[in-house]
Design an enzyme around this catalytic site. Structure first.
Site, PDB file in Angstrom:
ATOM      1  N   GLY A 160      41.042  35.271  35.902  1.00  0.00           N
ATOM      2  CA  GLY A 160      40.863  34.048  36.434  1.00  0.00           C
ATOM      3  C   GLY A 160      41.803  32.984  36.247  1.00  0.00           C
ATOM      4  O   GLY A 160      41.887  31.829  36.186  1.00  0.00           O
ATOM      5  N   ARG A 162      25.444  45.911  49.802  1.00  0.00           N
ATOM      6  CA  ARG A 162      26.370  44.701  49.832  1.00  0.00           C
ATOM      7  C   ARG A 162      25.600  43.564  50.682  1.00  0.00           C
ATOM      8  O   ARG A 162      25.870  42.277  50.294  1.00  0.00           O
ATOM      9  CB  ARG A 162      27.814  44.991  50.821  1.00  0.00           C
ATOM     10  CG  ARG A 162      28.960  44.497  50.402  1.00  0.00           C
ATOM     11  CD  ARG A 162      30.044  45.013  51.129  1.00  0.00           C
ATOM     12  NE  ARG A 162      30.693  46.285  50.554  1.00  0.00           N
ATOM     13  CZ  ARG A 162      31.564  46.291  49.633  1.00  0.00           C
ATOM     14  NH1 ARG A 162      31.814  45.206  49.067  1.00  0.00           N
ATOM     15  NH2 ARG A 162      31.967  47.423  49.163  1.00  0.00           N
ATOM     16  N   ASN A 179      42.471  33.441  50.406  1.00  0.00           N
ATOM     17  CA  ASN A 179      42.567  34.450  49.338  1.00  0.00           C
ATOM     18  C   ASN A 179      43.986  34.661  48.830  1.00  0.00           C
ATOM     19  O   ASN A 179      44.885  34.327  49.925  1.00  0.00           O
ATOM     20  CB  ASN A 179      42.292  35.798  50.162  1.00  0.00           C
ATOM     21  CG  ASN A 179      42.142  36.918  49.037  1.00  0.00           C
ATOM     22  OD1 ASN A 179      41.962  36.851  48.054  1.00  0.00           O
ATOM     23  ND2 ASN A 179      42.937  38.135  49.512  1.00  0.00           N
ATOM     24  N   HIS A 184      46.761  37.293  47.819  1.00  0.00           N
ATOM     25  CA  HIS A 184      47.070  38.878  47.655  1.00  0.00           C
ATOM     26  C   HIS A 184      48.528  38.840  47.143  1.00  0.00           C
ATOM     27  O   HIS A 184      49.277  38.433  47.385  1.00  0.00           O
ATOM     28  CB  HIS A 184      47.023  39.330  49.183  1.00  0.00           C
ATOM     29  CG  HIS A 184      47.068  40.780  48.924  1.00  0.00           C
ATOM     30  ND1 HIS A 184      46.125  41.587  48.589  1.00  0.00           N
ATOM     31  CD2 HIS A 184      48.275  41.648  49.349  1.00  0.00           C
ATOM     32  CE1 HIS A 184      46.751  43.135  48.450  1.00  0.00           C
ATOM     33  NE2 HIS A 184      47.825  42.886  49.014  1.00  0.00           N
ATOM     34  N   THR A 213      52.681  34.978  37.740  1.00  0.00           N
ATOM     35  CA  THR A 213      53.496  33.558  37.270  1.00  0.00           C
ATOM     36  C   THR A 213      53.762  32.917  38.603  1.00  0.00           C
ATOM     37  O   THR A 213      53.323  31.554  38.454  1.00  0.00           O
ATOM     38  CB  THR A 213      54.737  33.470  36.499  1.00  0.00           C
ATOM     39  OG1 THR A 213      54.680  34.795  35.779  1.00  0.00           O
ATOM     40  CG2 THR A 213      55.154  32.610  35.789  1.00  0.00           C
ATOM     41  N   GLN A 214      54.091  33.411  39.454  1.00  0.00           N
ATOM     42  CA  GLN A 214      54.566  32.675  40.941  1.00  0.00           C
ATOM     43  C   GLN A 214      53.174  32.291  41.523  1.00  0.00           C
ATOM     44  O   GLN A 214      53.133  31.367  42.335  1.00  0.00           O
ATOM     45  CB  GLN A 214      55.622  33.578  41.599  1.00  0.00           C
ATOM     46  CG  GLN A 214      56.753  33.495  40.954  1.00  0.00           C
ATOM     47  CD  GLN A 214      57.556  32.329  40.891  1.00  0.00           C
ATOM     48  OE1 GLN A 214      57.403  31.381  41.651  1.00  0.00           O
ATOM     49  NE2 GLN A 214      57.928  32.066  39.542  1.00  0.00           N
TER      50      GLN A 214
HETATM   51  C1  GRF Z   1      46.157  38.293  41.232  1.00  0.00           C
HETATM   52  O1  GRF Z   1      47.217  39.081  41.050  1.00  0.00           O
HETATM   53  C2  GRF Z   1      45.510  38.152  42.635  1.00  0.00           C
HETATM   54  O2  GRF Z   1      46.751  38.096  43.482  1.00  0.00           O
HETATM   55  C3  GRF Z   1      44.986  39.431  42.951  1.00  0.00           C
HETATM   56  O3  GRF Z   1      44.209  39.386  41.545  1.00  0.00           O
HETATM   57  C4  GRF Z   1      44.842  38.790  40.575  1.00  0.00           C
HETATM   58  C5  GRF Z   1      43.787  37.966  39.984  1.00  0.00           C
HETATM   59  O4  GRF Z   1      44.244  37.525  38.763  1.00  0.00           O
HETATM   60  N1  GRF Z   1      43.862  39.450  44.102  1.00  0.00           N
HETATM   61  P1  GRF Z   1      43.455  36.315  38.231  1.00  0.00           P
HETATM   62  O5  GRF Z   1      42.040  36.740  38.227  1.00  0.00           O
HETATM   63  O6  GRF Z   1      43.646  35.135  38.795  1.00  0.00           O
HETATM   64  O7  GRF Z   1      44.086  36.059  36.795  1.00  0.00           O
END
Ligand code: GRF
Length: 194
Positions: free
Chosen positions: A13, A70, A112, A114, A177-178
């Site tokens: 998170g 689901r 979302n 990604h 980080t980005q």
């Molecule tokens: C992130 O790299 C996000 O892009 C991917 O899963 C990771 C989640 O990280 N979908 P976090 O749970 O927000 O630390």
């Protein structure tokens, strides 16, 4: 009318934490009339739930392993989400594929993040695939959610140069980080201009 933001997580998170911190720091309730009203997870042990609770944000768990399929899982998830009257659903490391029914129920209001420069490398193992392909740049994308996986209109992206010494882990850490800067910025942009 206040815009209620519901965040869905599955794991650590860290993106959610960054969004909550930015919302506090930039006073989104005044500047955007937006409030993070709930953090929900499909995993009871998701680390981010404790953080959200401590921030006074409502939390909830709909554990997908409790459901035979689901669609019954999503039915309860939608119920949990709808209690918070959401204007925006933010998927932040939410690791369940969503059905077209779920997506159409919140059409135009799901984002979302990604960890690749979409449309390159949708799906899993993005960093390893970028390295294997010899990419010189990686990055992350915030996009609107449509039924097709990791597709949908791009809201914003960040580019991260790949170093010769990179492993999938080192690259993932730099991209993450980005992501923490990208996601709050994209949400803000989405709420202001959609
Ligand atoms: C992130 O790299 C996000 O892009 C991917 O899963 C990771 C989640 O990280 N979908 P976090 O749970 O927000 O630390």
């Amino acid at each position: 009318m206040q815009k209620n933001i519901v965040i869905l997580i599955s794991g650590s998170g860290s993106n959610m934490v960054s969004i909550v911190e930015t919302a506090e720091r930039d006073n989104w309730s005044k500047t955007l009339n937006a409030k993070i009203v709930a953090v929900l997870s499909n995993r009871p042990k998701a680390k981010g739930l404790a953080y959200a609770k401590q921030k006074g944000i409502a939390t909830g768990v709909v554990n997908h392993t409790d459901y035979p399929d689901r669609s019954s899982f999503e039915k309860d998830l939608m119920h949990a989400i709808d209690q918070h009257n959401p204007s925006l659903l933010v998927l932040a490391g939410f690791m369940r594929v969503l059905t077209p029914l779920f997506v159409s129920n919140y059409a135009g209001k799901i984002l979302n993040i990604h960890p690749s420069l979409l449309p390159a490398f949708p799906g899993l193992h993005t960093h390893q695939r970028a390295l294997d392909t010899g990419c010189k740049f990686a990055g992350a994308t915030v996009h609107e959610v449509i039924p097709e996986l990791d597709a949908g209109k791009i809201i914003d992206q960040v580019v991260v140069p790949i170093q010769d010494s990179d492993t999938a882990e080192s690259l993932a850490a730099r991209v993450l980080t980005q992501e923490h800067l990208l996601y709050p910025r994209a949400i803000k942009q989405f709420l202001q201009y959609r």
